[in-house]
Scaffold this motif. Sequence first.
Motif, mmCIF file in Angstrom:
data_model
loop_
_atom_site.group_PDB
_atom_site.id
_atom_site.type_symbol
_atom_site.label_atom_id
_atom_site.label_comp_id
_atom_site.label_asym_id
_atom_site.label_seq_id
_atom_site.Cartn_x
_atom_site.Cartn_y
_atom_site.Cartn_z
ATOM 1 N N ASP A 128 -1.378 0.338 8.151
ATOM 2 C CA ASP A 128 -0.158 -0.287 7.647
ATOM 3 C C ASP A 128 1.013 0.684 7.727
ATOM 4 O OD1 ASP A 128 1.413 -2.239 6.528
ATOM 5 O OD2 ASP A 128 0.287 -2.399 4.658
ATOM 6 N N HIS A 178 -4.276 3.315 -1.831
ATOM 7 C CA HIS A 178 -3.749 1.968 -2.094
ATOM 8 C C HIS A 178 -2.837 1.968 -3.315
ATOM 9 C CE1 HIS A 178 -5.842 -0.203 1.017
ATOM 10 N NE2 HIS A 178 -6.991 0.360 0.678
ATOM 11 N N LYS A 179 -3.195 2.719 -4.335
ATOM 12 C CA LYS A 179 -2.362 2.815 -5.537
ATOM 13 C C LYS A 179 -1.001 3.413 -5.196
ATOM 14 C CE LYS A 179 -2.425 4.792 -10.204
ATOM 15 N NZ LYS A 179 -3.212 5.627 -11.150
ATOM 16 N N MET A 186 0.457 3.325 -2.242
ATOM 17 C CA MET A 186 1.178 2.341 -1.434
ATOM 18 C C MET A 186 1.887 1.323 -2.334
ATOM 19 S SD MET A 186 -1.718 1.704 1.506
ATOM 20 C CE MET A 186 -0.866 0.317 2.286
ATOM 21 N N GLU A 187 1.177 0.845 -3.352
ATOM 22 C CA GLU A 187 1.770 -0.116 -4.280
ATOM 23 C C GLU A 187 2.938 0.505 -5.036
ATOM 24 O OE1 GLU A 187 -1.455 -1.327 -6.730
ATOM 25 O OE2 GLU A 187 -2.456 -2.483 -5.144
#
Length: 360
Positions: A112, A148-149, A151-152
Amino acid sequence: MLDRFRLLIVLVFFIGLCSTTLNAQLPRPLNDTSLQAEAKELVNSFFVYGMSLSEIHPDSIGNYAIDWFAGYLEKRAGERFWPLPHRYQVDDVYAIRENDSLLIVTSRAWPDSVPLFGLLTVDWIWFLRKNEEYQWRIYSVRRTRGIHKAMEALRYIDTSSEYPNSLRPEIAYEESTIMLCNEQIRNQFPELRPHLEELVDLLDANDSIRFLGRNGERINQFNAYYLDWGMASHSIPDEVINEYMAAASEDERKQMEALLRAAKKQRHKGIEKLRAWEREAKLPQTTLDELTYLMQQGRIRFINTVLPWDQAVLLTMAGELDVAIGFIYSPHGEIPLISPEEYFYIEALADGWWMFRSSG
């Protein structure tokens, strides 16, 4: 991000450092080209399988996996390993046993793009051994957790009105550290190295410093002491305050003024506490301020000097508990050995310096 449970971090790392030396070896390039090809083909075939739109099927697991990884796939039967296909690349093969009985294969994937960061690269490290039929199988795989954390968090920083435009890049710089891939850390190291070396020299000159943690611009841990700076953990530039006040309502301006007064008071008390810690540890005044600056410049959040090797220092860039990325400085070349349970990736960067990734 490394703001709580510091003593647990220290204990886990120390235990890990000692136990890892008993069950693994540092990776070395594999010279056997036929083994290289076999190992790469296995990992590549799993990428193809995992990137397909097919769900994990129990009958297929034995074609790729053994031990822990087989059990992991069994639990995920009926799911896709990667929810969406994306670009990947299988890179290098290393041996982690003298007899080449255990291998690791490095790889990268590009799942991503992230606001305020750019294209995300994820390093996947695959651990291989042979099964009873003497076929290579994957027995474990690791990647850094917490991506992922982050990215958020960056997506929220990019879109939320809570963050003034002028502060977004600085905040994103801190929050995105866990997302750095091996190549990015490798490329940043020459720029960070002068600050890291100054940091190590200052620590060496003040051996009463055992553990040091940073939150924003402030030291929030010194040895066994902790300090919560609250709003005062970051200095807010006047232009940022002015930017906010210009668009704020009367009630919002009053609330901000109250918060700024409280932060000023907190900051004063925090600085007094730092000076008291320095006096108790017999450190020159403002030593902790200098260390904070060097940690910021070197992109370091936590430091541990309590290691089983002479003059070694663990410098953590980001992570939670024992799941972290960063640097190891060990002037005599003593470092932890690689294993999927603890330090799953270690790479030499320069004399005395290594990059690490750890897992819990």
